[in-house]
Scaffold this motif. Structure first.
Motif, PDB file in Angstrom:
ATOM      1  N   GLY B 282       0.832  -1.175  -0.079  1.00 36.86           N
ATOM      2  CA  GLY B 282       0.035   0.064   0.105  1.00 36.86           C
ATOM      3  C   GLY B 282       0.898   1.151   0.056  1.00 36.86           C
ATOM      4  O   GLY B 282       0.396   2.566  -0.301  1.00 36.86           O
ATOM      5  N   GLU B 283       2.229   1.337   0.164  1.00 34.63           N
ATOM      6  CA  GLU B 283       2.978   2.343   0.170  1.00 34.63           C
ATOM      7  C   GLU B 283       3.472   2.481  -1.067  1.00 34.63           C
ATOM      8  O   GLU B 283       4.296   1.583  -1.829  1.00 34.63           O
ATOM      9  CB  GLU B 283       4.121   2.197   1.332  1.00 34.63           C
ATOM     10  CG  GLU B 283       4.796   3.472   1.391  1.00 34.63           C
ATOM     11  CD  GLU B 283       5.825   3.276   2.417  1.00 34.63           C
ATOM     12  OE1 GLU B 283       6.278   2.258   2.956  1.00 34.63           O
ATOM     13  OE2 GLU B 283       6.361   4.329   2.890  1.00 34.63           O
ATOM     14  N   PRO B 284       3.460   3.804  -1.832  1.00 33.65           N
ATOM     15  CA  PRO B 284       4.118   4.098  -3.084  1.00 33.65           C
ATOM     16  C   PRO B 284       5.822   4.022  -2.904  1.00 33.65           C
ATOM     17  O   PRO B 284       6.204   4.668  -1.935  1.00 33.65           O
ATOM     18  CB  PRO B 284       3.557   5.329  -3.576  1.00 33.65           C
ATOM     19  CG  PRO B 284       2.252   5.586  -2.636  1.00 33.65           C
ATOM     20  CD  PRO B 284       2.405   4.781  -1.459  1.00 33.65           C
ATOM     21  N   VAL B 285       6.402   3.165  -3.593  1.00 29.53           N
ATOM     22  CA  VAL B 285       7.782   2.906  -3.509  1.00 29.53           C
ATOM     23  C   VAL B 285       8.449   3.320  -4.564  1.00 29.53           C
ATOM     24  O   VAL B 285       9.666   3.738  -4.700  1.00 29.53           O
ATOM     25  CB  VAL B 285       8.130   1.527  -2.909  1.00 29.53           C
ATOM     26  CG1 VAL B 285       7.699   1.391  -1.556  1.00 29.53           C
ATOM     27  CG2 VAL B 285       7.757   0.671  -4.043  1.00 29.53           C
ATOM     28  N   ALA B 286       7.983   3.479  -5.958  1.00 32.68           N
ATOM     29  CA  ALA B 286       8.734   3.589  -7.158  1.00 32.68           C
ATOM     30  C   ALA B 286       7.768   4.152  -8.069  1.00 32.68           C
ATOM     31  O   ALA B 286       6.637   3.776  -8.185  1.00 32.68           O
ATOM     32  CB  ALA B 286       9.333   2.353  -7.559  1.00 32.68           C
ATOM     33  N   SER B 287       8.168   5.001  -9.020  1.00 32.90           N
ATOM     34  CA  SER B 287       7.307   5.385 -10.283  1.00 32.90           C
ATOM     35  C   SER B 287       7.956   5.556 -11.359  1.00 32.90           C
ATOM     36  O   SER B 287       9.176   5.784 -11.484  1.00 32.90           O
ATOM     37  CB  SER B 287       6.480   6.571  -9.586  1.00 32.90           C
ATOM     38  OG  SER B 287       7.377   7.707  -9.690  1.00 32.90           O
ATOM     39  N   CYS B 288       7.211   6.149 -12.364  1.00 36.91           N
ATOM     40  CA  CYS B 288       7.962   6.498 -13.850  1.00 36.91           C
ATOM     41  C   CYS B 288       8.279   7.791 -13.526  1.00 36.91           C
ATOM     42  O   CYS B 288       8.040   8.363 -12.233  1.00 36.91           O
ATOM     43  CB  CYS B 288       6.882   6.547 -14.859  1.00 36.91           C
ATOM     44  SG  CYS B 288       5.586   7.396 -14.326  1.00 36.91           S
ATOM     45  N   PRO B 289       9.383   8.212 -14.059  1.00 39.17           N
ATOM     46  CA  PRO B 289      10.186   8.057 -15.252  1.00 39.17           C
ATOM     47  C   PRO B 289      11.326   6.586 -14.873  1.00 39.17           C
ATOM     48  O   PRO B 289      11.675   6.292 -15.884  1.00 39.17           O
ATOM     49  CB  PRO B 289      10.761   9.042 -15.992  1.00 39.17           C
ATOM     50  CG  PRO B 289      11.097   9.815 -14.740  1.00 39.17           C
ATOM     51  CD  PRO B 289      10.048   9.732 -13.663  1.00 39.17           C
ATOM     52  N   ASP B 290      11.133   6.416 -13.570  1.00 35.46           N
ATOM     53  CA  ASP B 290      12.151   5.078 -13.370  1.00 35.46           C
ATOM     54  C   ASP B 290      11.532   3.906 -14.265  1.00 35.46           C
ATOM     55  O   ASP B 290      10.191   3.944 -14.543  1.00 35.46           O
ATOM     56  CB  ASP B 290      12.259   4.665 -11.855  1.00 35.46           C
ATOM     57  CG  ASP B 290      13.383   5.677 -11.293  1.00 35.46           C
ATOM     58  OD1 ASP B 290      13.997   5.948 -11.916  1.00 35.46           O
ATOM     59  OD2 ASP B 290      13.494   5.520 -10.238  1.00 35.46           O
ATOM     60  N   PRO B 336       4.597  10.502 -12.633  1.00 31.84           N
ATOM     61  CA  PRO B 336       3.170   9.914 -12.361  1.00 31.84           C
ATOM     62  C   PRO B 336       2.055  10.946 -12.578  1.00 31.84           C
ATOM     63  O   PRO B 336       0.878  10.327 -13.280  1.00 31.84           O
ATOM     64  CB  PRO B 336       3.094   9.389 -10.733  1.00 31.84           C
ATOM     65  CG  PRO B 336       4.431   9.292 -10.404  1.00 31.84           C
ATOM     66  CD  PRO B 336       5.222  10.219 -11.404  1.00 31.84           C
ATOM     67  N   SER B 337       2.224  12.235 -12.274  1.00 28.92           N
ATOM     68  CA  SER B 337       1.108  13.067 -12.443  1.00 28.92           C
ATOM     69  C   SER B 337       0.817  13.367 -13.884  1.00 28.92           C
ATOM     70  O   SER B 337      -0.317  13.640 -14.385  1.00 28.92           O
ATOM     71  CB  SER B 337       1.502  14.332 -11.836  1.00 28.92           C
ATOM     72  OG  SER B 337       2.703  14.926 -12.389  1.00 28.92           O
ATOM     73  N   ALA B 338       1.826  13.154 -14.879  1.00 30.37           N
ATOM     74  CA  ALA B 338       1.498  13.233 -16.226  1.00 30.37           C
ATOM     75  C   ALA B 338       0.375  12.101 -16.838  1.00 30.37           C
ATOM     76  O   ALA B 338      -0.042  12.233 -17.923  1.00 30.37           O
ATOM     77  CB  ALA B 338       2.745  13.114 -17.120  1.00 30.37           C
ATOM     78  N   PHE B 339       0.551  11.180 -15.749  1.00 25.61           N
ATOM     79  CA  PHE B 339      -0.505  10.081 -16.073  1.00 25.61           C
ATOM     80  C   PHE B 339      -1.726   9.890 -15.488  1.00 25.61           C
ATOM     81  O   PHE B 339      -2.574   8.862 -15.324  1.00 25.61           O
ATOM     82  CB  PHE B 339       0.211   8.616 -16.330  1.00 25.61           C
ATOM     83  CG  PHE B 339       1.195   8.568 -17.009  1.00 25.61           C
ATOM     84  CD1 PHE B 339       1.157   7.981 -18.226  1.00 25.61           C
ATOM     85  CD2 PHE B 339       2.441   8.846 -16.670  1.00 25.61           C
ATOM     86  CE1 PHE B 339       2.158   8.026 -19.181  1.00 25.61           C
ATOM     87  CE2 PHE B 339       3.610   8.710 -17.218  1.00 25.61           C
ATOM     88  CZ  PHE B 339       3.657   8.274 -18.829  1.00 25.61           C
ATOM     89  N   GLY B 340      -1.903  11.125 -14.639  1.00 25.51           N
ATOM     90  CA  GLY B 340      -3.301  11.155 -13.924  1.00 25.51           C
ATOM     91  C   GLY B 340      -3.053  10.547 -12.470  1.00 25.51           C
ATOM     92  O   GLY B 340      -4.212  10.402 -11.814  1.00 25.51           O
ATOM     93  N   LEU B 341      -1.830  10.205 -12.031  1.00 23.88           N
ATOM     94  CA  LEU B 341      -1.590   9.566 -10.667  1.00 23.88           C
ATOM     95  C   LEU B 341      -1.301  10.734  -9.755  1.00 23.88           C
ATOM     96  O   LEU B 341      -0.128  11.046 -10.099  1.00 23.88           O
ATOM     97  CB  LEU B 341      -0.895   8.354 -10.879  1.00 23.88           C
ATOM     98  CG  LEU B 341      -1.063   7.207 -11.822  1.00 23.88           C
ATOM     99  CD1 LEU B 341       0.059   6.188 -11.999  1.00 23.88           C
ATOM    100  CD2 LEU B 341      -2.248   6.519 -11.294  1.00 23.88           C
ATOM    101  N   ASP B 342      -1.917  10.981  -8.806  1.00 18.11           N
ATOM    102  CA  ASP B 342      -1.603  12.128  -7.986  1.00 18.11           C
ATOM    103  C   ASP B 342      -0.419  11.360  -6.927  1.00 18.11           C
ATOM    104  O   ASP B 342      -0.711  11.295  -5.785  1.00 18.11           O
ATOM    105  CB  ASP B 342      -2.873  12.697  -7.427  1.00 18.11           C
ATOM    106  CG  ASP B 342      -3.624  11.981  -6.644  1.00 18.11           C
ATOM    107  OD1 ASP B 342      -3.395  10.644  -6.461  1.00 18.11           O
ATOM    108  OD2 ASP B 342      -4.392  12.097  -5.852  1.00 18.11           O
ATOM    109  N   CYS B 343       0.560  11.495  -7.463  1.00 14.77           N
ATOM    110  CA  CYS B 343       1.882  11.007  -6.423  1.00 14.77           C
ATOM    111  C   CYS B 343       3.081  11.545  -7.068  1.00 14.77           C
ATOM    112  O   CYS B 343       3.282  11.672  -8.233  1.00 14.77           O
ATOM    113  CB  CYS B 343       1.858   9.564  -6.854  1.00 14.77           C
ATOM    114  SG  CYS B 343       3.254   8.477  -5.623  1.00 14.77           S
ATOM    115  N   PRO B 344       4.000  11.946  -6.287  1.00 13.33           N
ATOM    116  CA  PRO B 344       5.247  12.604  -6.668  1.00 13.33           C
ATOM    117  C   PRO B 344       5.961  11.397  -7.286  1.00 13.33           C
ATOM    118  O   PRO B 344       6.010  10.496  -6.869  1.00 13.33           O
ATOM    119  CB  PRO B 344       5.641  13.403  -5.563  1.00 13.33           C
ATOM    120  CG  PRO B 344       5.061  12.355  -4.435  1.00 13.33           C
ATOM    121  CD  PRO B 344       3.716  11.977  -4.704  1.00 13.33           C
TER     122      PRO B 344
END
Lengths: 524, 352
Positions: B282-290, B336-344
């Motif tokens: 449940g905890e965001p740990v990794a995102s694009c652009p990685d 992520p925000s470029a894809f509508g995901l409100d996460c830094p």
């Protein structure tokens, strides 16, 4: 503010205000305890400190949104006990796996704000909840349709729990049965233990964490003990307190309804009894106004009457039990006039032409079956009179029935049932001696024999019955005739009576018959 | 000087698939074309400085590349598009680079360079697979992308001029919807040396390195070994427990993939064309652009978003993003925000 001890989630889920709440991810065992309720708008919320909280999301809650998972994580990290979502659709498998992983129960409701506010009231706002529940109960009871059933169903609708009237045995008098057999035993015990304050409210822990709340219903009959009771499936302190308070209101209204009904019933009973009194005790011709009242009451004074007297004893409320008697008689195809009289009921059937012997037999047999049917609830002594014609005949048959009923009280082997047609003249004579004036005199006449060795009363009775034959008496009692002779002499000394004097001998014989009765075969 | 020979193609395919992060199209469907064009020869991956002022044209396939299986490429689409741009500008192209050197387009630009007989500049406008043209370094910098030309397999050619990346993207989508799903694209030319700052450099070189590292792995390598070989971090080693496919705000088909780690953790991946966000318990740990990559547990080959199935045994790893986006302050365009995901953006090596 009530001291917050917390409420088990399972108890909340069983509460009527949470009937719409679904369990989306299962509760761990034992059920988590909720100590507070937090409300957030949507899944983006970042609550910080939620120790012991129920976290309710009230606006958006798309079940496929990844932020649901993030919220579960944050809620677990913040110490929340459960999460309530604004949807009742099942969780995605992945989210369900996460909920299990972080041990976070997930609940869902289509009205999440209502559910959250209800939970908050139950968890932390006990006084407000109580006030609101009492108010709603009062309103509902005032508006309820007349009668005890109306009050019970109105209160039940507000409380969201089954409500019933219980008697001292724990059985439901009105409403659904709330208890099983072992629980009824527990109720009897609880009622017995508080015998001194048998009319106080009580609270009883039942198996499986359930609870019975009972509040006495105020009645004018000090011997009638009934309680208005509610069963709660889980111990939920705020609800218990609120329901107890609401019950006191509902019990008062119930008591009032009972009194109203009782008043009407008693008024009818009094008018019937006075009318019958006039019919029985007016010598000669019956007045026109009395005839008119009898007609209004549906009584036919002409024709042939067969009277029945049912004596139930001084402890029985004849007015309250009249419907039971009428029902028992109706079951046997009888539709007689029933009038409450003292310790029981005067009942008679009227037919237009003189009944035949077989009809009278059949009628008596039906009465006897009704008596047996009634026995578990009210044991009675029953006497049936002969058929007599006209208004005066009514008085005669009821008089015979009354005498027969008094005689029947001592006749255990015959089932405390006597039909005057079958009585011998001697027994009728004897019956007349068993009046309230004769009996004390008889007892005082024989008093000197009381407490003496050798069962002198039995020997005297048998001796007189056996035509003063010592030999016969010895044979009947299975003792030596010398013993009989000695005892009879001793009896004459103690009573200071000469058995050769016919008057004294007759009085003594009657006294023996009146006071001495064989030991009853069974207790009833 | 890095070169690509026929024997490198397998490694290159694994590498560009890793850069695809679950998207970018299936490179293997085009490898036979590259293999045939290469023959016994080789193609050099030139750095920007080596090509000086050479007018370099970015090329790539756009549209639904999965339609390749049904609608075969003629092989000349990219060449025709490049020539169309040349006719419009009157300037002959002197080198070729990739619009997006990841997934399918990691291979197509090489084929175009071989077809045109031009040198290949190892640079591209994304550094990884990204779904939209406005998510490019040129768009971020405001550099013109037009005139651009679109050539579909039947030979129809469309030239779009006097527009920016967003306008071009919109026109592309409209045309692609009418012509059958996919087409070859060429953008306006730029001097090769400018790519040192205007583009992500060395992307195919990185792909080759990743592919070779993969080739050196043993079967059933541990997740930590795999992550180390790729220079990334392991997120999960387990089985795919659930896949939910749903629409997203942007209109793309989205997916949520849940992996149950063998240690009990619940790992959720949010995806559109690519894997975008990873949550552990449940905890965001990794995102694009990685680069979030789901690998086959046995072979450690990357799996596409639309290829994963419930019950698959997988590894989940995250590899560092192409550095250009963070260095030039344009993470918002690819985060992520470029894809509508409100996460830094949650990147490897970031202090938070």
């Amino acid at each position: 503010m009530t001291t917050v001890h917390g409420v088990a989630l399972a108890a909340l889920l069983d509460h009527p205000d949470w009937a719409e709440v679904a369990v989306l991810a299962p509760l761990p065992e034992p059920s988590p305890v909720v100590r507070a309720v937090s409300v957030v708008a949507d899944l983006r919320s970042r609550p910080e400190q939620l120790p012991g909280h129920l976290l309710a999301v009230v606006v958006s809650g798309d079940r496929s949104d990844w932020r649901l998972d993030a919220l579960l994580h944050r809620a677990a990290a913040a110490g929340a006990r459960a999460v309530l979502l604004p949807t009742t659709e099942p969780l995605l498998r992945g989210s369900a796996a996460l909920a299990a992983r972080v041990r976070m129960p997930v609940l869902g409701s289509d009205a999440p704000l209502d559910a959250a506010l209800a939970a908050r009231a139950l968890v932390a706002e006990g006084e407000r909840y109580t006030a609101e529940l009492v108010l709603r109960t009062t309103e509902a009871c005032v508006r309820a349709r007349a009668g005890v059933d109306g009050v019970l169903s109105a209160a039940g609708a507000v409380l969201g729990r089954p409500v019933a009237l219980l008697d001292g045995s724990g059985s439901a008098v009105v409403g659904a049965d709330l208890l099983d057999a072992p629980e009824r035993a527990a109720v009897r015990e609880a009622v017995g233990a508080s015998a001194a304050s048998a009319r106080a409210a009580f609270r009883l822990e039942l198996t499986g964490g359930a609870e019975l709340l009972a509040h006495p219903v105020p009645t004018e009959q000090s011997d009638t003990r009934i309680w208005l009771a509610v069963r709660l499936p889980h111990r939920l302190p705020v609800e218990s307190a609120a329901v107890a308070a609401a019950l006191s209101v509902a019990a008062a209204v119930t008591g009032q309804q009972l009194s109203v009904r009782r008043l009407a019933v008693e008024r009818d009973a009094r008018s019937r009894a006075s009318l019958l009194g006039e019919l029985l005790h007016t010598p000669g011709e019956i007045s026109t106004s009395t005839r008119r009242r009898a007609l209004d009451a549906g009584w036919r004074l002409d024709g042939w009457h067969i009277g029945v007297q049912l004596d139930a004893g001084p402890d029985v409320d004849a007015v309250a039990l009249r419907p039971d008697l009428v029902a028992a008689l109706a079951e046997q195809g009888l539709d007689p006039v029933v009038v409450e009289q003292g310790d029981g009921w005067s009942v008679w059937t009227t037919v237009l032409r003189e009944p035949e012997a077989a009809e009278i037999e059949a009628h008596a047999a039906a009465v006897r079956r009704a008596q047996r049917r009634l026995a578990p609830a009210v044991p009675t002594s029953v006497g049936v009179g002969r058929a007599h014609a006209g208004p005066l005949g009514l008085a005669r048959t009821l008089g015979e029935a009354g005498e027969a009923a008094r005689l029947a009280a001592s006749r255990v082997p015959s089932g405390r049932f006597l039909h005057v047609d079958r009585l011998g003249l001697g027994q009728m004579l004897l019956a007349w001696t068993r009046t309230d004036t004769f009996q004390p005199a008889a007892r005082s006449l024989l008093a000197p024999l009381q407490g003496q060795p050798g069962d002198l009363l039995q020997i005297l009775t048998t001796y007189l019955d056996a035509e003063s034959s010592v030999t016969e008496t010895a044979a009947v009692l299975g003792i030596h005739r010398n013993t009989v002779a000695t005892r009879v002499r001793r009896i004459q000394e103690l009573l200071d009576i000469d058995l050769a004097d016919p008057d004294e001998r007759l009085a003594l014989h009657l006294a023996c018959r009146t006071t001495w009765t064989p030991q009853p075969a069974e207790e009833w | 000087m890095t070169t690509v020979r026929a024997r490198d193609i397998d490694a290159l395919v694994v590498g560009v698939s890793l850069l695809g992060s679950g998207g970018g199209g299936d490179a293997s469907s085009f490898t036979h074309v590259l293999r045939q064009r290469l023959g016994d020869g080789e193609i050099v991956l030139h750095p920007p400085a080596a090509l000086g002022d050479a007018r370099t044209v970015p090329v790539g396939m756009v549209g639904a590349t999965s339609v390749f299986a049904e609608k075969l490429p003629s092989g000349g689409e990219l060449r025709s598009a490049v020539m169309a741009v040349a006719r419009w500008t009157g300037e002959a192209p002197e080198a070729v680079m990739a619009v997006e050197a990841a997934g399918l387009n990691g291979v197509t630009a090489l084929v175009a360079a071989l077809d045109l007989g031009l040198p290949y500049l190892d640079a591209d406008l994304t550094g990884r697979a990204l779904p939209r043209l406005d998510q490019s370094t040129w768009a971020a910098l405001g550099r013109p992308v037009a005139p651009a030309a679109l050539c579909e397999p039947a030979g129809q050619t469309v030239v779009v001029a006097d527009t920016d990346a967003t306008g071009l993207e919109r026109t592309l989508r409209a045309v692609l919807g009418e012509v059958g799903g996919w087409a070859g694209l060429a953008l306006s030319a730029a001097p090769a040396h400018a790519a040192a700052t205007d583009a992500c450099t060395g992307t195919l070189g990185r792909a080759l390195e990743l592919g070779r590292a993969h080739g050196a792995l043993r079967m059933m390598a541990e997740s930590a070994e795999v992550a180390e070989a790729f220079g990334g971090r392991a997120l999960a080693d387990g089985r795919i427990y659930d896949i939910t496919r749903h629409g997203t705000a942007a209109g793309y088909a989205g997916a949520s993939v849940t992996v149950l780690d063998r240690c009990g953790a619940v790992v959720r991946l949010e995806a559109e064309n690519e894997f975008l966000l990873a949550l552990v318990d449940g905890e965001p740990v990794a995102s694009c652009p990685d680069l979030l990559c789901v690998l086959d547990r046995r072979t450690a080959r990357p799996l596409a978003v639309d290829a994963v199935r419930r019950g698959d045994e997988v590894l989940v790893v995250v590899l560092p993003a192409p550095p250009w986006w963070a260095e030039h302050g344009h993470l918002d365009l690819v985060g992520p925000s470029a894809f509508g995901l409100d996460c830094p953006p949650l990147l490897l090596g970031a202090t938070s």
